[in-house]
Design a protein around this motif. Structure first.
Motif, mmCIF file in Angstrom:
data_model
loop_
_atom_site.group_PDB
_atom_site.id
_atom_site.type_symbol
_atom_site.label_atom_id
_atom_site.label_comp_id
_atom_site.label_asym_id
_atom_site.label_seq_id
_atom_site.Cartn_x
_atom_site.Cartn_y
_atom_site.Cartn_z
ATOM 1 N N ARG A 1 131.122 149.009 71.258
ATOM 2 C CA ARG A 1 131.365 149.718 72.520
ATOM 3 C C ARG A 1 131.479 148.764 73.706
ATOM 4 O O ARG A 1 131.979 149.137 74.767
ATOM 5 N N SER A 2 130.979 147.542 73.541
ATOM 6 C CA SER A 2 131.089 146.532 74.584
ATOM 7 C C SER A 2 131.135 145.156 73.934
ATOM 8 O O SER A 2 130.733 144.984 72.784
ATOM 9 N N GLU A 3 131.631 144.170 74.680
ATOM 10 C CA GLU A 3 131.751 142.821 74.143
ATOM 11 C C GLU A 3 130.370 142.200 73.950
ATOM 12 O O GLU A 3 129.514 142.266 74.830
ATOM 13 N N ALA B 1 122.454 144.849 69.740
ATOM 14 C CA ALA B 1 123.571 145.752 70.067
ATOM 15 C C ALA B 1 123.570 146.950 69.136
ATOM 16 O O ALA B 1 123.853 148.077 69.551
ATOM 17 N N ARG C 1 125.315 149.790 71.134
ATOM 18 C CA ARG C 1 126.444 149.169 71.853
ATOM 19 C C ARG C 1 127.420 148.466 70.926
ATOM 20 O O ARG C 1 128.408 147.902 71.381
#
Length: 324
Positions: free
Chosen positions: A271-273, A263, A268
């Protein structure tokens, strides 16, 4: 003598300065608008800043590792030497890790960076100034004078930093190779579960409390709190927007560590789970453990039961950013 454009605060005992300091001294001798002050230990930084305040520099440049920067930031925050108007701070690329210098765009040769900073100080300084939030660390007492920094590592990350400092750096290898060896040792230990005396130790259980977000307890491969824009696992974070302290926790599970690394590489993080990876922003964080270390910009502190590490924002400070 003309105006002092730069006050340069050097720690000759910083690892990078062992080879670079003669060049830095020669550069300063050729430029009378640089006031150069050298300290031998952190305890002398208060007296150094008291003297530097008298020459009223346009910019304070710190020449040392992250530990030297942290000691100077703490003294700037607590000492009151510049009243309410300290000069903007710049950091030369030096020391072992240089996370703070990297965040401010200072890379490569310190003499080149110092020359660029002198050009900035002689011209349009305002266009290069950026505000940075700071971390205030207190040990078990929210009323005492804090230690000031910008990057804290805990749990497995602190163990890794200490392992690199105590076991790998003494081998005398280049910094880059030392960091690669450390990373490989961590992967072997945490992903494949290999236990050996020459590998990093087991991490201790830690409890992390985040204001307005609850608690996390367990063993963590990585625990980091920072106000820096650039991190070990990526160029930036987007969390909950609840405060300036950015918190990243990766659970001590092989899959979680790999997902966290990926990630970060993919941009990321936050920014995302990502399963097993926790990203938060807050204005108050506490870290408690039976016995676990945290490291704030090179200085070690111990979190213990009934005496947690308390983190909160400190007053922002102006820094000088070099274009990258």
């Amino acid at each position: 003598m003309g105006q002092t454009r730069i006050a340069l605060l050097s720690n000759p005992k910083s690892t990078g300065n062992l080879s670079q300091l003669p060049r830095i001294r020669a550069f300063c001798a050729e430029h009378p608008d640089i006031f150069h002050y050298e300290v031998e230990q952190a305890g002398q930084i208060g007296e150094a800043l008291k003297t530097i305040a008298r020459v009223k520099p346009c910019m304070l440049v710190i020449n040392g590792g992250d530990g030297t920067v942290q000691a100077a930031l703490t003294e700037l925050h607590n000492g009151g030497h510049f009243a309410d108007a300290p000069p903007p701070v710049a950091v030369l690329p030096n020391g072992k890790t240089n996370l703070i210098a990297l965040d401010l765009g200072a890379q490569g040769d310190p003499i080149t960076a110092l020359g660029r900073l002198l050009e900035i100080a002689r011209s349009d300084l305002a266009s290069s100034i950026v505000a940075r939030e700071l971390i205030a660390l207190r040990c078990g007492d929210s009323t005492g004078k804090p230690v000031i920094g910008m990057f804290l590592g805990g749990a497995g990350l602190a163990d890794t930093m200490l392992y690199c400092r105590d076991r790998i750096y003494p081998l005398g290898l280049p910094n880059g190779l030392s960091h690669v060896i450390t990373a490989l040792a961590v992967l072997v230990r945490q992903i494949f579960g290999v236990r050996a005396s020459f590998l990093p130790p087991d991490t201790e259980p830690v409890q992390v409390s985040v204001r307005r977000s609850g608690q996390l307890s367990g063993r963590f491969s990585l625990l980091a709190v920072t106000t820096l824009e650039k991190l070990l696992l990526g160029s930036g974070l987007r969390g909950s927007g609840r405060g300036p302290l950015k918190l990243v926790i990766i659970e001590q599970k092989p899959g979680s560590l790999l997902r966290g690394i990926w990630a970060g590489i993919a941009g990321r993080l936050g920014r995302s789970e990502v399963r097993g990876v926790h990203v938060e922003e807050s204005d108050e964080i506490s870290i408690e453990s039976d016995s676990s270390n945290v490291i704030l910009d090179g200085e070690m502190f111990r979190a213990s039961t009934g005496k947690p590490i308390l983190l909160s924002p400190a007053s922002p400070l102006s820094f000088v950013r070099l274009a990258v």
